[in-house]
Design a protein around this motif. Structure first.
Motif, short mmCIF file in Angstrom:
data_model
loop_
_atom_site.label_atom_id
_atom_site.label_comp_id
_atom_site.label_asym_id
_atom_site.label_seq_id
_atom_site.Cartn_x
_atom_site.Cartn_y
_atom_site.Cartn_z
N ALA A 107 38.93 -7.70 65.56
CA ALA A 107 39.83 -7.72 66.72
C ALA A 107 41.26 -7.58 66.23
CB ALA A 107 39.65 -9.01 67.51
N TYR A 108 41.94 -6.53 66.69
CA TYR A 108 43.33 -6.29 66.32
C TYR A 108 44.22 -6.64 67.51
CZ TYR A 108 41.09 -3.43 62.68
OH TYR A 108 40.32 -2.98 61.64
N HIS A 109 45.08 -7.63 67.33
CA HIS A 109 45.99 -8.05 68.39
C HIS A 109 47.42 -7.72 67.97
CE1 HIS A 109 42.45 -10.08 69.80
NE2 HIS A 109 42.44 -10.90 68.77
N ILE A 110 48.09 -6.86 68.74
CA ILE A 110 49.44 -6.44 68.40
C ILE A 110 50.45 -7.40 69.03
CG2 ILE A 110 51.13 -4.58 68.41
CD1 ILE A 110 48.58 -3.88 66.89
N VAL A 111 51.28 -8.01 68.20
CA VAL A 111 52.41 -8.81 68.67
C VAL A 111 53.66 -7.99 68.34
CG1 VAL A 111 53.70 -10.97 68.44
CG2 VAL A 111 51.19 -10.98 68.28
N LEU B 145 37.00 -14.80 60.28
CA LEU B 145 38.17 -14.83 59.40
C LEU B 145 39.41 -14.55 60.24
CD1 LEU B 145 38.50 -13.32 55.87
CD2 LEU B 145 40.29 -12.88 57.55
N VAL B 146 40.45 -15.38 60.09
CA VAL B 146 41.69 -15.28 60.86
C VAL B 146 42.85 -15.01 59.91
CG1 VAL B 146 43.32 -16.53 62.31
CG2 VAL B 146 40.86 -16.79 62.69
N ALA B 147 43.65 -14.00 60.22
CA ALA B 147 44.81 -13.68 59.38
C ALA B 147 45.86 -12.96 60.20
CB ALA B 147 44.39 -12.83 58.18
N GLN B 148 47.04 -12.81 59.63
CA GLN B 148 48.14 -12.09 60.27
C GLN B 148 48.80 -11.20 59.23
OE1 GLN B 148 51.24 -13.13 58.92
NE2 GLN B 148 50.13 -14.64 57.72
N LEU B 149 49.43 -10.13 59.72
CA LEU B 149 50.04 -9.18 58.79
C LEU B 149 51.10 -8.36 59.49
CD1 LEU B 149 47.91 -6.00 58.36
CD2 LEU B 149 47.09 -7.86 59.80
N SER B 150 51.90 -7.69 58.68
CA SER B 150 52.88 -6.72 59.16
C SER B 150 52.54 -5.37 58.55
CB SER B 150 54.30 -7.16 58.80
OG SER B 150 54.40 -7.41 57.41
N MET B 151 53.35 -4.37 58.84
CA MET B 151 53.04 -3.00 58.43
C MET B 151 52.91 -2.86 56.91
SD MET B 151 52.46 -0.27 60.18
CE MET B 151 52.25 1.50 59.94
N ASP B 152 53.68 -3.65 56.16
CA ASP B 152 53.67 -3.48 54.71
C ASP B 152 52.43 -4.06 54.04
OD1 ASP B 152 54.39 -6.05 55.34
OD2 ASP B 152 55.83 -6.28 53.71
N ARG B 153 51.55 -4.69 54.81
CA ARG B 153 50.30 -5.21 54.26
C ARG B 153 49.07 -4.46 54.79
NH1 ARG B 153 53.82 -7.33 51.74
NH2 ARG B 153 54.13 -9.56 51.34
N LEU C 249 42.69 -10.53 63.80
CA LEU C 249 43.95 -10.24 63.13
C LEU C 249 45.08 -10.11 64.14
CD1 LEU C 249 42.72 -7.44 60.69
CD2 LEU C 249 43.21 -9.81 60.09
N ALA C 250 46.22 -10.71 63.83
CA ALA C 250 47.43 -10.51 64.61
C ALA C 250 48.38 -9.66 63.77
CB ALA C 250 48.08 -11.84 64.97
N LEU C 251 48.82 -8.53 64.32
CA LEU C 251 49.68 -7.60 63.59
C LEU C 251 51.06 -7.60 64.23
CD1 LEU C 251 46.60 -6.23 63.91
CD2 LEU C 251 47.65 -4.52 62.44
N TYR C 252 52.09 -7.81 63.41
CA TYR C 252 53.47 -7.85 63.89
C TYR C 252 54.08 -6.48 63.68
CZ TYR C 252 58.08 -9.89 64.79
OH TYR C 252 59.31 -10.21 65.33
N LEU C 253 54.19 -5.70 64.78
CA LEU C 253 54.57 -4.30 64.67
C LEU C 253 55.55 -3.91 65.77
CD1 LEU C 253 50.97 -2.80 64.23
CD2 LEU C 253 52.55 -3.40 62.40
N SER C 254 56.31 -2.86 65.52
CA SER C 254 57.08 -2.23 66.59
C SER C 254 56.16 -1.29 67.36
CB SER C 254 58.25 -1.44 65.99
OG SER C 254 57.76 -0.34 65.24
N ASP C 255 56.64 -0.76 68.46
CA ASP C 255 55.81 0.18 69.23
C ASP C 255 55.45 1.40 68.39
OD1 ASP C 255 56.00 -0.50 72.52
OD2 ASP C 255 57.52 -1.42 71.26
N ALA C 256 56.42 1.91 67.64
CA ALA C 256 56.15 3.08 66.80
C ALA C 256 55.17 2.74 65.69
CB ALA C 256 57.46 3.62 66.21
N GLU C 257 55.31 1.56 65.09
CA GLU C 257 54.39 1.14 64.03
C GLU C 257 52.98 0.92 64.57
OE1 GLU C 257 57.43 -1.20 60.96
OE2 GLU C 257 56.43 -2.30 62.58
N ALA C 258 52.88 0.47 65.81
CA ALA C 258 51.55 0.29 66.41
C ALA C 258 50.81 1.61 66.48
CB ALA C 258 51.68 -0.32 67.81
N GLN C 259 51.53 2.69 66.77
CA GLN C 259 50.89 4.00 66.80
C GLN C 259 50.54 4.49 65.40
OE1 GLN C 259 49.82 5.13 69.68
NE2 GLN C 259 50.79 3.27 70.49
N GLN C 260 51.36 4.16 64.41
CA GLN C 260 51.03 4.49 63.03
C GLN C 260 49.77 3.75 62.60
OE1 GLN C 260 54.39 4.00 60.34
NE2 GLN C 260 55.79 4.55 61.97
#
Length: 707
Positions: free
Chosen positions: A530-534, A476-484, A501-512
């Motif tokens: 698999a969590y990939h931070i963009v 399963l392939v998906a993408q999301l931001s912090m609000d999801r 999963l590709a997650l669109y985050l800031s550095d601080a959000e990545a730690q959250q």
């Protein structure tokens, strides 16, 4: 659901019926004068002009302040004269050198003198100082293996980049996992004047695998022993760092210490700050031999050229073989062997002041290494407890570490003025593409976004999955931001197969996110996600870039292209694996789907955007579409142009989970220019389709005009 065919090659694509439910950077600003290194408290003059008492007091304060200012000015003049005399005594070839000269606190090969210096405090020398040339490259070696260490090393690198003023060359001894993660990270980070080379740690295992090691770092904790053999033969010196290091100063100051080595000194080390090597931690405690308290190898200065001439390889191997006859194994990995060698050959060591490696493990003497914040140079989290270690000032150290952990890495892409960077083909091509854009174009920001290089950290958490051998497995392939983020657990409960999963985050959000994931039993029980931070950059949500990142790192033959706000039905993963239809998905005929018992084919229609299962070599999403609008429509159109067939699968569906409107859809609805630019991009995409696919692509333009 559907399958897809293209010519003689068969691809699986599936359209699912969708049920919609309504529902630092630190800035310390100091004001005032300074006395003995501390701010002088200046009392405000109270404004009472008609009071003689206050007028007299104000006059006295002004006179006192003027005297102090004159004293400070005189001290500054004296200091300048002293520095001028010191420069006059310097060798002729350094005279007139405007490069930065670092005032270095003195280390020594004599541990007695060093201990006396620690008690007296860290004082700087005035006189001839070592010089690091302005554009001199500083070489740093780090051993890094696995997912967690790959995260740790990023914080270390951030702290180094934050303070540095010189070009850097990182030599990373990495396993295949760390190399994949860090190679992508540095490639997308694009930091000027930084070069990165990788050395295969797995190929070095045979060099040290004969040494039994009880340390939690495992076999990789022994690989610093073979750096003279691993690193390039023409590399003369290198700073070696553990991944759990944080810099609080410019690394060039440490590099300058190499100039202080004398005679046969080839190793720069800080004394170990625990009692480990004294052998008194518990009854029958028997550590490896060491000189006094021994030395900590979290920070090492290596004079590689001299070590090679001394036959370092033979030296440490013979020592290790001899000691292992009695010790049976190492407890502190390479550190035990380094110390055993030094015990026999104390002349090898240049002892660094302990602020170059303030060791924050339990029961250490680290507090003796500093009196003030300005004394700190390097912090070493060398306890398995890491941030939970016991130390009187641990809150300060933790905050310092967290500052770099959450610091925006994009801000570290700064040029080193006056230092030419090595030519980078990717960077040059990017600049050329950007220069060809018209900045007066009202849609300039939309066009520019497709060329933005987003820093990407692959496999942010541990990932472990072997696809099924029957070639039917699907991710399963998906993408999301912090609000999801809150939707992750529900999807993991409904889909037991692998997820990318590709997650669109800031550095601080990545730690959250990291803290959220580590606190979730559902997410931590899954190793096949698999969590990939963009990392965030720019004003648009790069939805299709995120999809492409998640797609690129799928390891199964098939992938189910979904969105984070759609919940698969229970059992869908197994259903798809046993229904390997050689095709795809389409404008679903819901009336037919309700009663269908076998798959049926549908034709492409305008604005069609089904969720599909396809082979992993399908076309990527078009990056020109960002934010809201046409990001999936264009991809389905491309599949149709490449002659994919869309097949609807019965008994398979997803549920749309209600959520608040995204920021991008709000912009689309409220901003007329946004809608105009989207229409322009659609037209340009259709023109590109016509050029690529010729007459067959005319139907897309016709369908759009009729819709």
């Amino acid at each position: 659901m559907l399958g897809i065919c293209r010519g003689r090659r068969k691809f699986l694509a599936a359209s699912l019926t969708v049920l919609c439910i309504p529902a630092i950077t630190w800035l310390y600003l100091f004001a005032g004068s300074f006395e003995d290194g501390k701010p002088v408290s200046l009392s405000p003059l109270e404004s009472q002009p008609h009071s003689p008492r206050y007028a007299a007091a104000g006059q006295r304060e002004r006179e006192s302040l003027e005297v102090r200012v004159r004293e400070v000015e005189e001290e500054n003049r004296a200091l300048r004269r002293q520095l001028s005399l010191a420069q006059g005594r310097a060798p002729a070839h350094r005279r007139g050198n405007h490069n930065k000269t670092y005032s270095m606190e003195e280390g020594t090969g004599d541990s007695e003198n060093l201990r006396a210096g620690i008690v007296a405090g860290n004082s700087s020398e005035c006189g001839q100082q070592p010089v690091v040339e302005k554009c001199e490259t500083i070489h740093v070696a780090i051993v890094c293996a696995g997912y967690n260490a790959s995260r740790d090393v990023v914080t270390l690198v951030k702290s180094v980049l934050f303070h540095r003023r010189n070009p850097l060359h990182f030599h990373l001894i990495a396993d295949s996992i760390a190399e994949q993660i860090l190679a992508t990270l540095f490639q997308t980070w694009m930091v000027p004047a930084v070069r990165v080379d990788f050395y295969n740690a797995d190929e070095l295992k045979s060099e040290v695998s004969w040494i039994p090691n009880k340390h939690y770092s495992g076999i990789y904790g022994l690989m610093k022993l073979v750096l003279t053999k691993t690193l390039p033969a023409n590399l003369e010196r290198v700073i070696v760092l553990d991944t759990d290091i944080t810099f609080a100063t410019d690394i060039a100051e440490l590099w300058a210490v190499f100039h202080k080595f004398k005679g046969q000194q080839v190793l720069g080390l800080v004394e170990n700050q625990s009692d480990w090597y004294l052998g008194n931690l518990w009854k029958n405690h028997r550590p490896w031999p060491a000189l006094g308290r021994g030395y900590n190898t979290g920070v090492i200065l290596l004079l590689l050229d001299k070590l090679r001439k001394m036959k370092w390889e033979q030296m440490w191997r013979l020592t290790a073989e001899r000691e292992l006859m009695g010790m049976l194994s190492t407890s502190l990995a390479d550190q035990d062997i380094f110390n055993a060698v030094i015990k026999q050959n104390p002349f090898l060591v240049y002892q660094l002041p302990c602020f170059w490696n303030v060791q924050l493990s339990d029961h250490t003497r680290s507090e003796q290494c500093y009196r003030d914040v300005s004394d700190l140079k390097v912090i070493h989290w060398n306890s398995p407890k890491k941030l939970r270690v016991k130390n009187k000032h641990v809150e300060f150290f933790r905050n310092l570490y967290l500052t770099f952990l959450e610091y925006d890495g994009n801000l570290l892409r700064r040029e080193l003025f006056g230092c030419p960077s090595e030519a980078d083909v990717n960077s040059e091509n990017l600049q050329k593409q950007l220069s060809e854009l018209d900045e007066d174009d009202l849609c300039y920001e939309f066009r520019r976004e497709r060329f933005t290089v987003h820093r990407t950290h692959l496999y942010f958490l541990h990932y472990e999955y072997e696809p099924a051998s029957d070639n039917t497995d699907v991710t399963l392939v998906a993408q999301l931001s912090m609000d999801r983020l809150q939707m992750l657990e529900a999807i993991c409960k409904h889909w037991e197969g692998p997820i990318s999963l590709a997650l669109y985050l800031s550095d601080a959000e990545a730690q959250q996110f990291l803290r959220y994931a580590q606190g979730s039993e559902v997410l931590m029980s899954r190793h096949n996600v698999a969590y990939h931070i963009v990392y965030k950059e720019g004003q648009f949500y790069p939805v299709n870039l995120l999809r492409n990142v998640a797609m690129k790192h799928v390891g199964t033959p098939y992938m189910f292209l979904s969105d984070i706000d759609f919940l698969p039905m229970y059992g869908l993963y197994e259903y798809l694996r046993y229904h390997v239809w050689t095709k795809g998905h389409a404008p679903t005929n819901f009336a037919k789907w309700r009663t269908a018992t076998t798959p049926y084919r549908v034709e492409w229609e305008a604005d069609f955007e089904p969720y599909v299962v396809v082979r992993r070599d399908c076309p990527e999403y078009d990056r020109r579409f960002v934010g809201f609008g046409w990001n999936k429509v264009a991809h389905i159109m491309e599949l149709d142009a490449q002659e994919y067939e869309f097949i609807v699968l019965p008994n398979a569906y997803m549920i749309h989970m209600p959520h608040a409107p995204s920021f991008d859809i709000t912009k689309f609805r409220s901003n007329k220019q946004y809608r105009i630019c989207l229409k322009t991009l659609k037209e340009e995409f259709q023109q590109d389709m016509s050029r690529r696919y010729g007459f067959a692509a005319l139907k897309y333009l016709t369908a759009e005009n009729n819709s």
